[in-house]
Write a protein that holds these residues in place. Structure first.
Motif, PDB file in Angstrom:
ATOM      1  N   VAL A  81       0.807  -1.222   0.000  1.00  0.00           N
ATOM      2  CA  VAL A  81       0.000   0.000   0.000  1.00  0.00           C
ATOM      3  C   VAL A  81       0.840   1.273   0.000  1.00  0.00           C
ATOM      4  O   VAL A  81       0.368   2.331  -0.435  1.00  0.00           O
ATOM      5  N   ALA A  82       2.076   1.199   0.495  1.00  0.00           N
ATOM      6  CA  ALA A  82       2.889   2.409   0.658  1.00  0.00           C
ATOM      7  C   ALA A  82       3.064   3.215  -0.633  1.00  0.00           C
ATOM      8  O   ALA A  82       2.892   4.441  -0.623  1.00  0.00           O
ATOM      9  N   PRO A  83       3.375   2.600  -1.781  1.00  0.00           N
ATOM     10  CA  PRO A  83       3.622   3.401  -2.988  1.00  0.00           C
ATOM     11  C   PRO A  83       2.356   3.978  -3.628  1.00  0.00           C
ATOM     12  O   PRO A  83       2.449   4.822  -4.521  1.00  0.00           O
ATOM     13  N   GLU A  84       1.189   3.531  -3.194  1.00  0.00           N
ATOM     14  CA  GLU A  84      -0.051   3.955  -3.832  1.00  0.00           C
ATOM     15  C   GLU A  84      -0.465   5.356  -3.379  1.00  0.00           C
ATOM     16  O   GLU A  84       0.040   5.891  -2.398  1.00  0.00           O
ATOM     17  N   LYS A  85      -1.417   5.941  -4.122  1.00  0.00           N
ATOM     18  CA  LYS A  85      -1.916   7.275  -3.786  1.00  0.00           C
ATOM     19  C   LYS A  85      -3.171   7.225  -2.922  1.00  0.00           C
ATOM     20  O   LYS A  85      -3.523   8.204  -2.274  1.00  0.00           O
ATOM     21  N   ALA A  86      -3.840   6.084  -2.926  1.00  0.00           N
ATOM     22  CA  ALA A  86      -5.143   5.979  -2.271  1.00  0.00           C
ATOM     23  C   ALA A  86      -5.038   6.101  -0.752  1.00  0.00           C
ATOM     24  O   ALA A  86      -3.996   5.834  -0.149  1.00  0.00           O
ATOM     25  N   THR A  87      -6.156   6.495  -0.148  1.00  0.00           N
ATOM     26  CA  THR A  87      -6.279   6.559   1.297  1.00  0.00           C
ATOM     27  C   THR A  87      -6.158   5.155   1.895  1.00  0.00           C
ATOM     28  O   THR A  87      -6.581   4.172   1.284  1.00  0.00           O
ATOM     29  N   ALA A 107       6.898   6.382   5.126  1.00  0.00           N
ATOM     30  CA  ALA A 107       8.326   6.246   4.816  1.00  0.00           C
ATOM     31  C   ALA A 107       8.550   5.495   3.511  1.00  0.00           C
ATOM     32  O   ALA A 107       9.540   5.745   2.800  1.00  0.00           O
ATOM     33  N   GLY A 108       7.642   4.585   3.174  1.00  0.00           N
ATOM     34  CA  GLY A 108       7.804   3.809   1.947  1.00  0.00           C
ATOM     35  C   GLY A 108       7.107   4.402   0.748  1.00  0.00           C
ATOM     36  O   GLY A 108       7.077   3.796  -0.323  1.00  0.00           O
ATOM     37  N   SER A 109       6.552   5.601   0.912  1.00  0.00           N
ATOM     38  CA  SER A 109       5.797   6.238  -0.167  1.00  0.00           C
ATOM     39  C   SER A 109       6.626   7.299  -0.884  1.00  0.00           C
ATOM     40  O   SER A 109       7.668   7.721  -0.384  1.00  0.00           O
ATOM     41  N   PRO A 110       6.178   7.759  -2.053  1.00  0.00           N
ATOM     42  CA  PRO A 110       6.866   8.857  -2.742  1.00  0.00           C
ATOM     43  C   PRO A 110       6.815  10.168  -1.957  1.00  0.00           C
ATOM     44  O   PRO A 110       7.494  11.121  -2.320  1.00  0.00           O
ATOM     45  N   ARG A 111       6.016  10.206  -0.890  1.00  0.00           N
ATOM     46  CA  ARG A 111       5.880  11.414  -0.069  1.00  0.00           C
ATOM     47  C   ARG A 111       6.821  11.418   1.127  1.00  0.00           C
ATOM     48  O   ARG A 111       6.691  12.258   2.025  1.00  0.00           O
ATOM     49  N   LEU A 154      -0.420  21.947   6.800  1.00  0.00           N
ATOM     50  CA  LEU A 154       0.922  21.636   7.282  1.00  0.00           C
ATOM     51  C   LEU A 154       1.463  20.377   6.619  1.00  0.00           C
ATOM     52  O   LEU A 154       2.654  20.280   6.321  1.00  0.00           O
ATOM     53  N   ALA A 155       0.585  19.415   6.368  1.00  0.00           N
ATOM     54  CA  ALA A 155       1.005  18.141   5.772  1.00  0.00           C
ATOM     55  C   ALA A 155       1.054  18.193   4.250  1.00  0.00           C
ATOM     56  O   ALA A 155       1.246  17.150   3.613  1.00  0.00           O
ATOM     57  N   ASP A 156       0.872  19.350   3.657  1.00  0.00           N
ATOM     58  CA  ASP A 156       0.886  19.490   2.197  1.00  0.00           C
ATOM     59  C   ASP A 156       2.163  18.870   1.618  1.00  0.00           C
ATOM     60  O   ASP A 156       3.278  19.215   2.025  1.00  0.00           O
ATOM     61  N   GLY A 157       2.009  17.931   0.701  1.00  0.00           N
ATOM     62  CA  GLY A 157       3.153  17.229   0.124  1.00  0.00           C
ATOM     63  C   GLY A 157       3.542  15.987   0.912  1.00  0.00           C
ATOM     64  O   GLY A 157       4.437  15.246   0.507  1.00  0.00           O
ATOM     65  N   GLY A 158       2.880  15.759   2.049  1.00  0.00           N
ATOM     66  CA  GLY A 158       3.205  14.616   2.887  1.00  0.00           C
ATOM     67  C   GLY A 158       1.985  13.784   3.217  1.00  0.00           C
ATOM     68  O   GLY A 158       1.084  13.620   2.390  1.00  0.00           O
ATOM     69  N   THR A 159       1.941  13.276   4.457  1.00  0.00           N
ATOM     70  CA  THR A 159       0.885  12.362   4.895  1.00  0.00           C
ATOM     71  C   THR A 159       0.234  12.885   6.169  1.00  0.00           C
ATOM     72  O   THR A 159       0.930  13.299   7.098  1.00  0.00           O
ATOM     73  N   LEU A 160      -1.096  12.859   6.211  1.00  0.00           N
ATOM     74  CA  LEU A 160      -1.845  13.216   7.415  1.00  0.00           C
ATOM     75  C   LEU A 160      -2.441  11.937   7.999  1.00  0.00           C
ATOM     76  O   LEU A 160      -3.199  11.236   7.335  1.00  0.00           O
ATOM     77  N   PHE A 161      -2.075  11.645   9.238  1.00  0.00           N
ATOM     78  CA  PHE A 161      -2.561  10.446   9.917  1.00  0.00           C
ATOM     79  C   PHE A 161      -3.667  10.839  10.876  1.00  0.00           C
ATOM     80  O   PHE A 161      -3.449  11.611  11.821  1.00  0.00           O
TER      81      PHE A 161
END
Length: 296
Positions: A81-87, A107-111, A154-161
């Motif tokens: 799931v890490a490389p995907e764009k989906a939620t 950490a495993g994503s393009p983000r 703040l998470a723009d370009g990254g990941t919001l958990f």
């Protein structure tokens, strides 16, 4: 604040900067010069916020440990799931390490070079969570003495958990669904939406479908969030309890502390309803009471 003036006096420029201006432009000027000044000002403001966030952020105590079959299956799910764009929806009991999984996905994503921003929806009062997530304009409500950047921005370009997503109030669920459809957020008190590029990873220790049946969670939001899912095994289903104990003892700077055989037997037989968090707390307490003696 950017000062634009026809009076090219060095003293006034220095005074302006001392009083909080981010830049000083002489007239006449071209639009490229003004655009560059605005870009610098916004970048600096964002760096200040990110720096404050990173200083306040606490790194989780325990990394993912274990080589059992259920853990290997978990690692494989993360890799998929890490490389995907989906939620992603992360499900698991309390204390199983859902935030660690979310961080591993990031950490495993393009983000991975962007920020990982975590918000516990159950820990923030409903009336404050909207401002925390979406930000607010100055004067939007009593006590809003200055503009605040929300966690989405703040998470723009990254990941919001978003942890404990099922505890989010219905009104905020609607705003979250709107974001997932448009990739825009509207801060409290604002009239214009802002475009942000954020991947959402959610977590819950409840059965989200049961929350839907009880009318506590929007069905359309559930299906929108459940694009990809990762399920965490409880500690009682793992065969790596003692590997986790070694890691926790190392974290508590108690490497080499012995646990009596009867203690190991009790630990192995226990169901651990609080999972890794409970295990860590039990060991921390035992170490405090043992006075550096073997834990009996």
């Amino acid at each position: 604040m950017i000062i634009v003036t026809a009076q090219g006096v060095v003293k006034s420029a220095i005074e302006a900067m001392k009083n909080g201006a981010s830049d000083y432009i002489l007239r006449p000027f071209d639009l490229e010069e003004l655009e560059l000044a605005i870009t610098r000002a916004l970048s600096f403001a964002r760096l200040v916020v990110e720096n404050q966030f990173l200083r306040e952020e606490k790194t989780p105590d325990i990394g993912m440990v274990g080589s059992s079959a259920v853990m290997q299956q978990l690692y494989e799910s993360i890799r998929q799931v890490a490389p995907e764009k989906a939620t992603v929806l992360v499900a698991g009991e309390t204390g199983t390490g859902k935030e660690l999984v979310a961080r591993a996905i990031h950490a495993g994503s393009p983000r991975s070079k962007g920020l990982f921003v975590a918000v516990n929806c159950a820990a923030i009062p409903h009336e404050m969570l909207e401002s925390e997530l979406f930000g607010h304009e100055k004067g939007a409500f009593t006590g809003a003495i200055k503009e605040r950047i929300g966690k989405f921005e703040l998470a723009d370009g990254g990941t919001l958990f978003l942890d404990e997503i099922c505890e989010m109030a219905p009104a905020l669920q609607t705003k979250l669904l709107r974001f997932l459809q448009t990739s825009t957020v509207v801060p409290v008190g604002a009239t214009r939406p802002k475009k942000v590029n954020v991947r959402i990873v959610c977590a819950t220790n409840r059965d989200p479908l049961e929350a839907v049946r009880q009318g506590q969670f929007r069905e359309d939001l559930y299906y929108r969030l459940n694009g990809l899912s990762v399920s965490l095994p409880p500690l009682r289903e793992r065969s790596d309890l003692f590997a986790l104990i070694d890691v926790i003892l190392n974290i508590e700077q108690a490497t080499g502390t012995a646990l009596a055989p009867e203690v190991m037997a009790i630990f192995n037989a226990h169901s651990w309803p609080g999972n890794i968090r409970q295990l860590h707390n039990v060991l921390r307490t035992a170490l405090a009471l043992s006075n550096n003696a073997p834990i009996s």
